[in-house]
Each structure stands twice: as structure tokens, then as C-alpha cells.
Design a protein around this motif. Structure first.
Motif, PDB file in Angstrom:
ATOM      1  N   LYS A  21    -108.064  68.006 -22.862  1.00 16.54           N
ATOM      2  CA  LYS A  21    -106.957  68.851 -22.414  1.00 16.54           C
ATOM      3  C   LYS A  21    -107.269  69.447 -21.046  1.00 16.54           C
ATOM      4  N   GLU A  22    -108.458  70.000 -20.897  1.00 12.82           N
ATOM      5  CA  GLU A  22    -108.847  70.587 -19.613  1.00 12.82           C
ATOM      6  C   GLU A  22    -108.835  69.531 -18.502  1.00 12.82           C
ATOM      7  N   GLU A  25    -105.170  68.540 -17.626  1.00 11.87           N
ATOM      8  CA  GLU A  25    -104.492  69.631 -16.922  1.00 11.87           C
ATOM      9  C   GLU A  25    -105.005  69.768 -15.496  1.00 11.87           C
ATOM     10  N   VAL A  31     -99.987  69.420 -21.183  1.00  7.57           N
ATOM     11  CA  VAL A  31    -100.579  68.895 -22.410  1.00  7.57           C
ATOM     12  C   VAL A  31    -100.228  69.782 -23.597  1.00  7.57           C
ATOM     13  N   LEU A  33    -101.483  70.320 -27.533  1.00  5.39           N
ATOM     14  CA  LEU A  33    -102.441  70.002 -28.591  1.00  5.39           C
ATOM     15  C   LEU A  33    -101.806  70.293 -29.938  1.00  5.39           C
ATOM     16  N   LYS A  87     -94.500  65.664 -21.762  1.00  8.47           N
ATOM     17  CA  LYS A  87     -95.850  66.169 -21.975  1.00  8.47           C
ATOM     18  C   LYS A  87     -96.770  65.077 -22.516  1.00  8.47           C
TER      19      LYS A  87
END
Length: 212
Positions: A21-22, A25, A31, A33, A87
Motif C-alpha cells: 500500500k505504501e 501510494e 489504494v 485495503l 482504485k
């Protein structure tokens, strides 16, 4: 893009999902989750029933249909709307878990399970499924330690309480299913450090994004 993570208990899916995710982004992507079971409001209640150790009397078929109900609601309410908004959706477990856990693990027919999944997902399949592979002894030991530290040994420990033979069947089931669905699955050795594992995850994700 819809990305799912699969694997036996204790492979580090949560850590890898957070790192991915990091990373995405940082590349300017939005994103979402999510997880199964429990990605929707209804799913949160189903998760309590499915994972609590007191639910050990669930029959294999009852367990199956609870997972399918969770998935149908999750896809309709969470996954598909997020994809339509552009997304990247990253999900901790999805339909493949049902084929492996209820099929290779519980002994139900994998072909039947896949057909039921087709109904539940209503055409929404991941473009990439990352299987984190680890030997069952190590994975189970990690998972039980995590549950003790988090205080979730009762609330979310039903599968960890299964015999090691069950977890070995799950691992072999995942590898068998991944070989049958190799156009979508990528397998990463999860025995290294989180950073080492993520290098493999990142490579597979970048490769699939380039193809897309």
C-alpha cells in the motif's frame, strides 16, 4: 487493479499488504485495503462466527456458505465500487481461500467450490494473486505467537487450532491450485525478512501493472 494475497496462517500477509500500500501510494495510486472474511459490515459479523474457536462445531458446508455470503456482500458493497472508482484494491484472502481451505483442507470438491465462487464474485476476479509460501510448521508457530501477542487466540484462532496435518494440506493445496491458475498466481517464498519478501512482491506487482 484488483490484487489478492493468499497463504497459510503466519506467512506475513498483513505486513506485505501494508508495505505494498505504501509503495503504490508513493507512485500516486489510490489504494483500498480490505479482507475476507470481514470486509463489509455484514462480513464483520460473519468473521466473528467463522474465526472464533467456539465455532469449531461448524460443519464444512455451513462454513462454506458463510464464506460465500461474506464474499458476495463484500464484492457488491466494497470491492466492485472501489474498482469502478479507479482504485487499486488489495484484499487479504479472497475466493482462492475457499477452494483451498474448504476443498483441499476440508475435502469438498474444488471444482464445485470454484463454480460457487463464480456466483459469489459475479465476474469480479483479481488480476493478480500473490501466494506467500512458507512451511506449515513455521507459519503456524508465527501465527500462534501473533495471536497471543494480539490477544486474539480465542476470537480469531479457530484455524490455528487445527492439527498440523490440516495446515500441510492447505500449503500443498495452495501450490497445486496456483499451478492450475498460473496466469493469475505468482508465488513468493515467505521465509526471508519482510524486506526480502517485499522485493519479490514489488517485482510481481510492477510487472503486472506494466502489462496492464
Amino acid at each position: 487493479m484488483f490484487i489478492t494475497f493468499e497463504g497459510i496462517e503466519g506467512t506475513g500477509k498483513t505486513t506485505q499488504i501494508g508495505m505494498l500500500k505504501e509503495y503504490l501510494e508513493s507512485k500516486g495510486r489510490e489504494v483500498l485495503l480490505t479482507r475476507e472474511p470481514g470486509g463489509s459490515r455484514v462480513g464483520t459479523e460473519l468473521r466473528k462466527m467463522l474465526l472464533h474457536v467456539e465455532s469449531k462445531d461448524l460443519t464444512s458446508l455451513a462454513e462454506l456458505f458463510l464464506y460465500l455470503a461474506d464474499r458476495a456482500q463484500h464484492v457488491a458493497q466494497i470491492v466492485r465500487p472501489a474498482l469502478e472508482e479507479g482504485k487499486v484494491v488489495i484484499c487479504d484472502r479472497f475466493a482462492d481461500s475457499t477452494v483451498v481451505y474448504q476443498g483441499y483442507g476440508r475435502g469438498l470438491d474444488p471444482k464445485m467450490l470454484h463454480e460457487l465462487n463464480e456466483i459469489a464474485v459475479d465476474g469480479t476476479w483479481p488480476q493478480l494473486t500473490l501466494l506467500l509460501d512458507l512451511d506449515a510448521d513455521t507459519g503456524l508457530r508465527r501465527a500462534m505467537t501473533r495471536n497471543m501477542q494480539d490477544g486474539t487466540s480465542q476470537a480469531e484462532g479457530r484455524f490455528e487450532a487445527e492439527h498440523i496435518s490440516f495446515h500441510n494440506r492447505i500449503r500443498e493445496g495452495y501450490l497445486t491450485w496456483a499451478a492450475l491458475k498460473k496466469e493469475r498466481f505468482k508465488v513468493a517464498d515467505a521465509s526471508g525478512t519482510p524486506e526480502e519478501v517485499f522485493e519479490k512482491v514489488r517485482h510481481f506487482v510492477d510487472q503486472r501493472l506494466e502489462e496492464a
